[in-house]
Design a protein around this motif. Structure first.
Motif, PDB file in Angstrom:
ATOM      1  N   LEU A 151      17.826  18.841   0.571  1.00 17.23           N
ATOM      2  CA  LEU A 151      17.650  18.851   2.027  1.00 17.23           C
ATOM      3  C   LEU A 151      16.362  18.140   2.417  1.00 17.23           C
ATOM      4  CD1 LEU A 151      18.747  22.520   2.849  1.00 17.23           C
ATOM      5  CD2 LEU A 151      20.060  20.414   3.210  1.00 17.23           C
ATOM      6  N   SER A 152      15.320  18.335   1.616  1.00 13.50           N
ATOM      7  CA  SER A 152      14.056  17.651   1.876  1.00 13.50           C
ATOM      8  C   SER A 152      14.234  16.143   1.776  1.00 13.50           C
ATOM      9  CB  SER A 152      12.992  18.132   0.882  1.00 13.50           C
ATOM     10  OG  SER A 152      11.793  17.397   1.030  1.00 13.50           O
ATOM     11  N   ALA A 153      14.958  15.681   0.756  1.00 16.18           N
ATOM     12  CA  ALA A 153      15.189  14.248   0.596  1.00 16.18           C
ATOM     13  C   ALA A 153      15.943  13.680   1.791  1.00 16.18           C
ATOM     14  CB  ALA A 153      15.973  13.988  -0.696  1.00 16.18           C
ATOM     15  N   LEU A 154      16.932  14.420   2.278  1.00 16.13           N
ATOM     16  CA  LEU A 154      17.691  13.964   3.441  1.00 16.13           C
ATOM     17  C   LEU A 154      16.797  13.909   4.686  1.00 16.13           C
ATOM     18  CD1 LEU A 154      21.016  15.939   2.877  1.00 16.13           C
ATOM     19  CD2 LEU A 154      20.629  13.482   2.545  1.00 16.13           C
ATOM     20  N   GLY A 155      15.909  14.896   4.829  1.00 15.72           N
ATOM     21  CA  GLY A 155      14.992  14.900   5.968  1.00 15.72           C
ATOM     22  C   GLY A 155      14.037  13.728   5.936  1.00 15.72           C
ATOM     23  N   ILE A 156      13.491  13.433   4.767  1.00 18.62           N
ATOM     24  CA  ILE A 156      12.565  12.304   4.640  1.00 18.62           C
ATOM     25  C   ILE A 156      13.291  10.994   4.892  1.00 18.62           C
ATOM     26  CG2 ILE A 156      11.090  11.057   3.018  1.00 18.62           C
ATOM     27  CD1 ILE A 156      10.486  13.827   1.766  1.00 18.62           C
ATOM     28  N   ARG A 157      14.517  10.899   4.410  1.00 24.20           N
ATOM     29  CA  ARG A 157      15.298   9.685   4.676  1.00 24.20           C
ATOM     30  C   ARG A 157      15.512   9.495   6.171  1.00 24.20           C
ATOM     31  NH1 ARG A 157      20.500   7.730   5.272  1.00 24.20           N
ATOM     32  NH2 ARG A 157      20.951   5.827   4.114  1.00 24.20           N
ATOM     33  N   ALA A 158      15.664  10.611   6.899  1.00 26.19           N
ATOM     34  CA  ALA A 158      15.900  10.535   8.339  1.00 26.19           C
ATOM     35  C   ALA A 158      14.669  10.103   9.121  1.00 26.19           C
ATOM     36  CB  ALA A 158      16.392  11.883   8.859  1.00 26.19           C
ATOM     37  N   THR A 159      13.474  10.106   8.487  1.00 24.84           N
ATOM     38  CA  THR A 159      12.280   9.663   9.222  1.00 24.84           C
ATOM     39  C   THR A 159      12.414   8.210   9.644  1.00 24.84           C
ATOM     40  OG1 THR A 159      11.140   9.086   7.154  1.00 24.84           O
ATOM     41  CG2 THR A 159      10.773  11.307   8.032  1.00 24.84           C
ATOM     42  N   GLY A 160      13.100   7.400   8.826  1.00 23.70           N
ATOM     43  CA  GLY A 160      13.332   6.007   9.197  1.00 23.70           C
ATOM     44  C   GLY A 160      12.040   5.221   9.352  1.00 23.70           C
ATOM     45  N   GLY A 161      12.129   4.141  10.074  1.00 24.89           N
ATOM     46  CA  GLY A 161      10.962   3.296  10.322  1.00 24.89           C
ATOM     47  C   GLY A 161      10.690   2.334   9.175  1.00 24.89           C
ATOM     48  N   HIS A 162       9.873   1.346   9.448  1.00 25.92           N
ATOM     49  CA  HIS A 162       9.528   0.338   8.445  1.00 25.92           C
ATOM     50  C   HIS A 162       8.193   0.674   7.814  1.00 25.92           C
ATOM     51  CE1 HIS A 162       9.003  -3.476   6.424  1.00 25.92           C
ATOM     52  NE2 HIS A 162       7.839  -3.642   7.042  1.00 25.92           N
ATOM     53  N   GLU A 163       8.141   0.628   6.515  1.00 28.18           N
ATOM     54  CA  GLU A 163       6.898   0.883   5.777  1.00 28.18           C
ATOM     55  C   GLU A 163       6.585  -0.343   4.929  1.00 28.18           C
ATOM     56  OE1 GLU A 163       5.025   3.948   2.432  1.00 28.18           O
ATOM     57  OE2 GLU A 163       7.117   4.131   3.054  1.00 28.18           O
ATOM     58  N   PRO A 164       5.525  -1.065   5.238  1.00 22.52           N
ATOM     59  CA  PRO A 164       5.198  -2.262   4.452  1.00 22.52           C
ATOM     60  C   PRO A 164       4.795  -1.899   3.030  1.00 22.52           C
ATOM     61  CG  PRO A 164       3.420  -1.728   5.971  1.00 22.52           C
ATOM     62  CD  PRO A 164       4.565  -0.828   6.323  1.00 22.52           C
ATOM     63  N   ARG A 165       5.085  -2.785   2.097  1.00 20.83           N
ATOM     64  CA  ARG A 165       4.726  -2.538   0.700  1.00 20.83           C
ATOM     65  C   ARG A 165       3.220  -2.763   0.528  1.00 20.83           C
ATOM     66  NH1 ARG A 165       7.288  -2.498  -4.158  1.00 20.83           N
ATOM     67  NH2 ARG A 165       9.271  -3.121  -3.206  1.00 20.83           N
ATOM     68  N   PRO A 166       2.512  -1.785  -0.049  1.00 20.13           N
ATOM     69  CA  PRO A 166       1.075  -1.977  -0.303  1.00 20.13           C
ATOM     70  C   PRO A 166       0.860  -3.106  -1.300  1.00 20.13           C
ATOM     71  CG  PRO A 166       1.712   0.334  -0.509  1.00 20.13           C
ATOM     72  CD  PRO A 166       2.975  -0.458  -0.434  1.00 20.13           C
ATOM     73  N   GLU A 167      -0.246  -3.815  -1.140  1.00 17.53           N
ATOM     74  CA  GLU A 167      -0.536  -4.945  -2.009  1.00 17.53           C
ATOM     75  C   GLU A 167      -1.666  -4.606  -2.958  1.00 17.53           C
ATOM     76  OE1 GLU A 167      -1.375  -8.410   0.230  1.00 17.53           O
ATOM     77  OE2 GLU A 167       0.580  -8.462   1.232  1.00 17.53           O
ATOM     78  N   ARG A 168      -1.453  -4.927  -4.232  1.00 16.35           N
ATOM     79  CA  ARG A 168      -2.531  -4.799  -5.212  1.00 16.35           C
ATOM     80  C   ARG A 168      -3.444  -6.012  -5.069  1.00 16.35           C
ATOM     81  NH1 ARG A 168      -3.454  -2.241 -10.269  1.00 16.35           N
ATOM     82  NH2 ARG A 168      -1.474  -1.125 -10.138  1.00 16.35           N
ATOM     83  N   ARG A 169      -4.758  -5.756  -4.979  1.00 15.46           N
ATOM     84  CA  ARG A 169      -5.670  -6.854  -4.647  1.00 15.46           C
ATOM     85  C   ARG A 169      -6.009  -7.743  -5.837  1.00 15.46           C
ATOM     86  NH1 ARG A 169      -7.498  -2.911  -0.828  1.00 15.46           N
ATOM     87  NH2 ARG A 169      -7.569  -3.831   1.237  1.00 15.46           N
ATOM     88  N   GLU A 170      -5.865  -7.194  -7.050  1.00 20.81           N
ATOM     89  CA  GLU A 170      -6.234  -8.008  -8.202  1.00 20.81           C
ATOM     90  C   GLU A 170      -5.053  -8.127  -9.157  1.00 20.81           C
ATOM     91  OE1 GLU A 170      -9.810  -6.472  -9.901  1.00 20.81           O
ATOM     92  OE2 GLU A 170     -10.950  -6.699  -8.061  1.00 20.81           O
TER      93      GLU A 170
END
Length: 417
Positions: free
Chosen positions: A181-200
């Motif tokens: 149920l928690s996984a389904l709830g988090i999936r429902a948050t939606g929205g775009h999340e950019p991929r973090p970039e490793r600097r080195e």
């Protein structure tokens, strides 16, 4: 506009997901130990191994996951950790139904769940910073804390009733479903999340494993808060088994009285978490952190004076009420300070290091206090923990610190991994 609306729909789904998994956890509280005793006929040594070693090994397994999580989108990681816990827990009822359940399987599942739990907590802290504004972190933290104490109050009694009617394996199923149920709830948050970039370097290096600890120890606010939390939590938890021995053994309290002594005071955590934000608004974040951190250290020493009968029961309930109320105020303020002082690209590693250290120190101190309880007696060992707790406020930050700003993060960027 209500405060619930102000934090937004996406936070609401995350909050609901947290509530579902927290309730499942408390419904299944102690179920593995009960299964080990009733189904597998395990002895005290095996039960102790299951309770401590599983969490400790899980914490060790989680160490390399902190850097791994840091440079990945947090929402998919949260969903994956929920599904891992769901799948791992459901192997227990499946094996039980087939008659092939073993102690090793329980231990392995506890390790997997502990590692996934630490990883989930690390990713959720980073994800929370993307969902709510910086000024709303305390509101969000207080809601999580309030939910935690609410599920603590209602979960164990419901779980106990379910165990009585259906057996401990049924509550493991409920816990597993709660993660789904928690996984389904988090999936429902939606929205775009950019991929973090490793600097080195694109590949994780061995030195990255210690990155969270290095960041904590270099920060003048995080460092004392880190040591305070690890020592306080470890000493409080180390005294709990000895208190159980004292109450259920020499003093003759019944199991329902023992459960009542800790269930009712959890209301204090609910009240404290609701007061955290108004107190910060009136007195300031640092003052509330210092005051609640100092006050929570006073209460546990009172448990050394525990006696039999109704007076003893009231003493335990009073001490626990005061302790839990202060923790209910302290915890969301502490979590907010920790997130504010942690750069966005360091949150997962920092929270992983924090959780691993807290679990490891708790396991170590619990084992040490078990030895002390054997040598000195449980009451003396409880008193010793209470005396040492009185010194923990000395580890709290001495002065207020400003949140890490975008400018400060940019200035530190060249030195980051």
């Amino acid at each position: 506009m209500g405060s619930g609306q102000r934090l937004g729909r996406r936070f609401g789904w995350l909050w609901g997901a947290y509530g579902a998994s927290a309730l499942g956890t408390w419904l299944a509280f102690g179920s593995f130990e009960l299964i080990a005793i009733r189904v597998l006929h395990a002895g005290p040594a095996e039960v102790a191994v299951l309770a401590s070693v599983g969490a400790a090994v899980g914490a060790a397994v989680a160490v390399p996951l902190g850097p791994w999580v840091e440079f990945r989108r947090k929402r998919p990681v949260l969903i994956a950790m929920d599904l891992v816990r769901f799948a791992a827990l459901l192997t227990v009822p499946a094996a039980f139904a087939l008659g092939v359940l073993t102690f090793f399987q329980l231990l392995l599942v506890s390790v997997v769940v502990a590692a996934a739990d630490i990883t989930f907590r690390a990713a959720s802290g980073a994800y929370l910073k993307t969902l709510v504004a910086a000024e709303d972190l305390l509101v969000a933290g207080a809601r999580f804390e309030s939910t935690a104490w609410t599920t603590t109050i209602i979960g164990p009694p419901l779980g106990g009733a379910a165990i009585g009617l259906l057996g401990p394996v049924a509550t493991v199923v409920a816990d597993g479903v709660s993660y789904l149920l928690s996984a389904l709830g988090i999936r429902a948050t939606g929205g775009h999340e950019p991929r973090p970039e490793r600097r080195e370097a694109a590949r994780m290096r061995a030195s990255d494993l210690l990155d969270g600890w290095r960041y904590i120890l270099a920060d003048p606010t995080l460092r004392p808060l880190f040591f305070n939390t690890a020592l306080f939590n470890g000493l409080v938890m180390a005294a709990q088994p000895l208190l159980a021995v004292l109450m259920l053994g020499r003093l003759g309290f019944t199991p329902w009285q023992y459960g009542l002594a800790f269930a009712v005071p959890s209301i204090g955590g609910l009240l404290g978490s609701r007061l955290a934000r108004p107190l910060v608004a009136r007195f300031g974040q640092h003052r509330v952190l210092a005051a609640s951190g100092a006050l929570r250290a006073i209460w546990p020493l009172g448990l050394a004076f525990l006696g039999p009968g109704a007076g003893g029961l009231l003493l335990v309930m009073g001490v626990e009420l005061g302790l839990i109320f202060c923790c209910g105020v302290f915890n969301p303020v502490c979590s907010t300070s920790r997130l504010e002082r942690t750069a966005n690209d360091r949150v997962a590693r920092t929270l992983t290091a924090w959780a691993v250290t807290t679990k490891a120190s708790t396991a170590l101190l619990t084992a040490l206090w078990g030895v002390l309880g054997t040598l000195l007696g449980p009451r003396t060992a409880i008193a010793l923990a209470g005396v040492l707790l009185l010194a923990t406020p000395l580890l709290l930050p001495r002065r207020a610190a400003a949140p890490v700003t975008a400018e400060a993060e940019a200035a530190a960027a060249p030195g980051r991994v």
